[in-house]
Design an enzyme around this catalytic site. Structure first.
Site, PDB file in Angstrom:
ATOM      1  N   ASP A 147      45.129  46.390  48.288  1.00 39.35           N
ATOM      2  CA  ASP A 147      43.272  45.716  48.218  1.00 39.35           C
ATOM      3  C   ASP A 147      43.350  44.611  48.206  1.00 39.35           C
ATOM      4  O   ASP A 147      44.105  43.960  46.463  1.00 39.35           O
ATOM      5  CB  ASP A 147      42.136  46.631  47.674  1.00 39.35           C
ATOM      6  CG  ASP A 147      40.963  46.131  48.462  1.00 39.35           C
ATOM      7  OD1 ASP A 147      41.377  45.735  49.341  1.00 39.35           O
ATOM      8  OD2 ASP A 147      40.092  46.992  47.937  1.00 39.35           O
ATOM      9  N   ASN A 204      43.712  41.086  49.642  1.00 42.82           N
ATOM     10  CA  ASN A 204      45.005  40.918  50.340  1.00 42.82           C
ATOM     11  C   ASN A 204      43.782  38.932  51.218  1.00 42.82           C
ATOM     12  O   ASN A 204      43.674  37.621  50.519  1.00 42.82           O
ATOM     13  CB  ASN A 204      44.669  41.213  51.894  1.00 42.82           C
ATOM     14  CG  ASN A 204      46.228  42.038  51.364  1.00 42.82           C
ATOM     15  OD1 ASN A 204      46.454  42.232  50.293  1.00 42.82           O
ATOM     16  ND2 ASN A 204      46.298  42.722  52.083  1.00 42.82           N
ATOM     17  N   TRP A 256      42.351  36.926  47.297  1.00 39.06           N
ATOM     18  CA  TRP A 256      43.539  36.505  47.366  1.00 39.06           C
ATOM     19  C   TRP A 256      43.612  34.783  48.100  1.00 39.06           C
ATOM     20  O   TRP A 256      44.186  33.600  47.451  1.00 39.06           O
ATOM     21  CB  TRP A 256      44.722  37.023  47.330  1.00 39.06           C
ATOM     22  CG  TRP A 256      46.374  36.844  47.085  1.00 39.06           C
ATOM     23  CD1 TRP A 256      46.702  36.461  45.822  1.00 39.06           C
ATOM     24  CD2 TRP A 256      46.766  35.427  47.685  1.00 39.06           C
ATOM     25  NE1 TRP A 256      47.791  35.461  45.455  1.00 39.06           N
ATOM     26  CE2 TRP A 256      47.905  35.614  47.758  1.00 39.06           C
ATOM     27  CE3 TRP A 256      47.075  34.940  48.845  1.00 39.06           C
ATOM     28  CZ2 TRP A 256      48.558  34.522  47.752  1.00 39.06           C
ATOM     29  CZ3 TRP A 256      48.277  34.354  50.011  1.00 39.06           C
ATOM     30  CH2 TRP A 256      49.188  34.023  49.176  1.00 39.06           C
ATOM     31  N   THR A 302      40.195  54.414  58.864  1.00 35.80           N
ATOM     32  CA  THR A 302      39.418  54.268  59.738  1.00 35.80           C
ATOM     33  C   THR A 302      38.104  53.588  60.445  1.00 35.80           C
ATOM     34  O   THR A 302      37.369  53.023  61.617  1.00 35.80           O
ATOM     35  CB  THR A 302      39.122  55.640  60.677  1.00 35.80           C
ATOM     36  OG1 THR A 302      38.618  56.176  59.131  1.00 35.80           O
ATOM     37  CG2 THR A 302      40.354  56.232  61.415  1.00 35.80           C
ATOM     38  N   GLU A 303      37.928  53.046  58.996  1.00 45.14           N
ATOM     39  CA  GLU A 303      36.856  51.886  58.304  1.00 45.14           C
ATOM     40  C   GLU A 303      37.202  50.814  59.265  1.00 45.14           C
ATOM     41  O   GLU A 303      35.900  49.675  59.246  1.00 45.14           O
ATOM     42  CB  GLU A 303      35.701  52.344  57.322  1.00 45.14           C
ATOM     43  CG  GLU A 303      34.759  53.802  57.679  1.00 45.14           C
ATOM     44  CD  GLU A 303      36.432  54.660  56.917  1.00 45.14           C
ATOM     45  OE1 GLU A 303      37.032  54.404  56.381  1.00 45.14           O
ATOM     46  OE2 GLU A 303      35.881  55.681  58.032  1.00 45.14           O
ATOM     47  N   ASN A 304      38.453  50.410  58.883  1.00 46.26           N
ATOM     48  CA  ASN A 304      38.784  48.802  58.405  1.00 46.26           C
ATOM     49  C   ASN A 304      38.531  47.974  60.630  1.00 46.26           C
ATOM     50  O   ASN A 304      38.311  46.705  60.722  1.00 46.26           O
ATOM     51  CB  ASN A 304      40.037  48.762  58.669  1.00 46.26           C
ATOM     52  CG  ASN A 304      40.634  48.172  57.079  1.00 46.26           C
ATOM     53  OD1 ASN A 304      41.144  48.959  56.535  1.00 46.26           O
ATOM     54  ND2 ASN A 304      39.455  48.044  56.039  1.00 46.26           N
ATOM     55  N   SER A 325      37.737  54.855  49.063  1.00 47.64           N
ATOM     56  CA  SER A 325      37.348  53.895  50.835  1.00 47.64           C
ATOM     57  C   SER A 325      38.765  55.037  51.309  1.00 47.64           C
ATOM     58  O   SER A 325      39.153  54.318  52.110  1.00 47.64           O
ATOM     59  CB  SER A 325      38.162  53.099  50.467  1.00 47.64           C
ATOM     60  OG  SER A 325      37.390  52.185  49.351  1.00 47.64           O
ATOM     61  N   GLU A 330      46.358  61.620  39.425  1.00 47.17           N
ATOM     62  CA  GLU A 330      45.508  60.108  38.662  1.00 47.17           C
ATOM     63  C   GLU A 330      45.609  59.177  38.721  1.00 47.17           C
ATOM     64  O   GLU A 330      46.631  58.741  39.463  1.00 47.17           O
ATOM     65  CB  GLU A 330      47.118  59.708  37.327  1.00 47.17           C
ATOM     66  CG  GLU A 330      46.711  61.252  36.682  1.00 47.17           C
ATOM     67  CD  GLU A 330      46.202  61.637  35.455  1.00 47.17           C
ATOM     68  OE1 GLU A 330      45.428  61.086  35.436  1.00 47.17           O
ATOM     69  OE2 GLU A 330      45.975  63.636  35.713  1.00 47.17           O
TER      70      GLU A 330
HETATM   71  C1  IPE Z   1      40.953  49.856  51.360  1.00 42.38           C
HETATM   72  O1  IPE Z   1      40.159  49.236  51.259  1.00 42.38           O
HETATM   73  C2  IPE Z   1      41.616  50.487  52.525  1.00 42.38           C
HETATM   74  C3  IPE Z   1      43.039  49.323  52.647  1.00 42.38           C
HETATM   75  C4  IPE Z   1      43.243  49.188  52.120  1.00 42.38           C
HETATM   76  C5  IPE Z   1      43.593  49.020  53.888  1.00 42.38           C
HETATM   77  P1  IPE Z   1      38.955  47.828  52.165  1.00 42.38           P
HETATM   78  O2  IPE Z   1      39.246  47.015  51.625  1.00 42.38           O
HETATM   79  O3  IPE Z   1      39.052  48.568  53.556  1.00 42.38           O
HETATM   80  O4  IPE Z   1      37.715  49.250  51.584  1.00 42.38           O
HETATM   81  P2  IPE Z   1      36.378  48.752  50.454  1.00 42.38           P
HETATM   82  O5  IPE Z   1      35.525  48.357  52.116  1.00 42.38           O
HETATM   83  O6  IPE Z   1      36.623  48.240  49.776  1.00 42.38           O
HETATM   84  O7  IPE Z   1      35.845  50.163  50.110  1.00 42.38           O
HETATM   85  C1  IPE Z   2      43.814  44.602  52.170  1.00 44.09           C
HETATM   86  O1  IPE Z   2      42.684  43.689  51.534  1.00 44.09           O
HETATM   87  C2  IPE Z   2      44.346  44.951  53.613  1.00 44.09           C
HETATM   88  C3  IPE Z   2      43.297  45.835  54.259  1.00 44.09           C
HETATM   89  C4  IPE Z   2      42.263  46.520  54.202  1.00 44.09           C
HETATM   90  C5  IPE Z   2      43.672  46.195  55.930  1.00 44.09           C
HETATM   91  P1  IPE Z   2      41.623  43.338  52.173  1.00 44.09           P
HETATM   92  O2  IPE Z   2      41.350  42.823  53.656  1.00 44.09           O
HETATM   93  O3  IPE Z   2      40.338  44.646  51.514  1.00 44.09           O
HETATM   94  O4  IPE Z   2      40.814  42.238  51.123  1.00 44.09           O
HETATM   95  P2  IPE Z   2      39.827  41.721  50.471  1.00 44.09           P
HETATM   96  O5  IPE Z   2      39.665  43.521  49.993  1.00 44.09           O
HETATM   97  O6  IPE Z   2      38.549  41.796  51.110  1.00 44.09           O
HETATM   98  O7  IPE Z   2      40.414  41.159  49.032  1.00 44.09           O
HETATM   99 MG    MG Z   3      39.640  45.036  50.669  1.00 45.15          MG
END
Ligand code: IPE
Ligand code: IPE
Ligand code: MG
Length: 256
Positions: A38, A40, A43, A84-86, A211, A222
């Site tokens: 998480d 990206n 960053w 599945t929520e992405n 998540s 852990e």
């Molecule tokens: C969890 O990260 C899913 C992945 C890393 C693929 P999210 O960024 O989607 O989670 P939430 O929305 O902050 O809980």
């Molecule tokens: C994790 O990084 C990658 C995926 C969930 C695909 P994010 O895209 O969730 O990055 P943030 O949490 O918005 O910084």
């Molecule tokens: Mg994220």
């Protein structure tokens, strides 16, 4: 944060040297490590870049984490790549992530294969996943199917609740009676019943939540939370998390 605490001495001034694989030789090495990759988007935002650049930069982190796991001799790694929520994200980002995961497989599968990594995918193969992505996934599975040094499971279009729903659907389809619905019966219908539960889960980017990751399997894992944003993650962060793991007392509900 745990990680910051580990890096500072009592006065909080000096940082310890980065943890190396040899520092961990004396203690238990987790048999299965799962990562929520998480941070990206944040960053990228910090650099004034589009979120997609953060995903692109996450590739190096993924490969270095796998290298680190191989160095430690960790036999199972699971990486959360798309939940599945992405799908709720903007269409452009979803499209990018589909294409990115496809091209990542094309770029990296041969080198993972040469290292003895077996690649698998946990998640729903539903209509929303483009056919060509499914094709690359199948090719990667076939190419690496006989490797046993390490199994890398990419959680892709994965949700812990969906996995449990899918297991229950199997039970119902098979006409299993209520008295036969046991933990063992459910477990054996999860996506990969042969896979041990994660010993250690690492989530980056300072978020303290699950998540919808591996809900069944995390019962006694852990958890280590690290402030580092995923694109900056390197094997030394993995080693540091394993050092935390080695300091934990696992009780599984019993007494020491
Ligand atoms: C969890 O990260 C899913 C992945 C890393 C693929 P999210 O960024 O989607 O989670 P939430 O929305 O902050 O809980
Ligand atoms: C994790 O990084 C990658 C995926 C969930 C695909 P994010 O895209 O969730 O990055 P943030 O949490 O918005 O910084
Ligand atoms: Mg994220």
């Amino acid at each position: 944060m745990e990680r910051d605490a580990a890096r500072a001495d009592d006065s909080g001034r000096r940082l310890r040297a980065p943890v190396s694989a040899t520092d961990l030789a004396g203690g238990p090495i987790p048999g299965h490590v799962a990562c929520v990759m998480d941070g990206n988007g944040r960053w990228a935002a910090r650099r004034g870049l589009p979120r997609t650049e953060g995903h692109a930069a996450g590739e190096a982190a993924l490969l270095d984490a796998v290298e680190g796991a191989l160095e430690l001799g960790i036999p199972w790694i699971t990486m959360y790549a798309f939940s599945t929520e992405n799908w709720r994200r903007p269409a452009d980002e979803v499209r990018y992530l589909m294409g990115f995961n496809e091209s990542l497989l094309m770029r990296r599968r041969d080198e993972l294969h040469e290292k003895g990594v077996r690649i698998r995918f946990a998640g729903r193969r539903d209509w929303r996943v483009p056919k060509r992505v499914l094709r690359r996934m199948d090719e990667s599975i076939d190419l690496t199917a006989r490797n046993r040094r390490c199994t890398l499971t990419m959680a892709f279009n994965y949700g812990g609740r969906a996995e449990i729903v899918d297991a229950v659907r199997h039970l119902v389809d098979e006409g299993i009676g209520a008295d036969k619905v046991t933990e063992k019966a459910i477990r054996s219908r999860l996506y990969f019943p042969d896979q041990p539960d994660p010993d250690l889960v690492i989530r980056t980017s300072g978020e303290h939540r699950i998540s919808n990751f591996l809900l069944w399997q995390l019962a006694y894992s852990e958890l280590v939370f690290d402030e580092v944003l995923w694109p900056d993650f390197r094997r030394t962060h993995l080693f540091e998390a394993v050092r935390h793991f080695q300091q934990r007392q696992r009780r599984f509900g019993g007494v020491q």
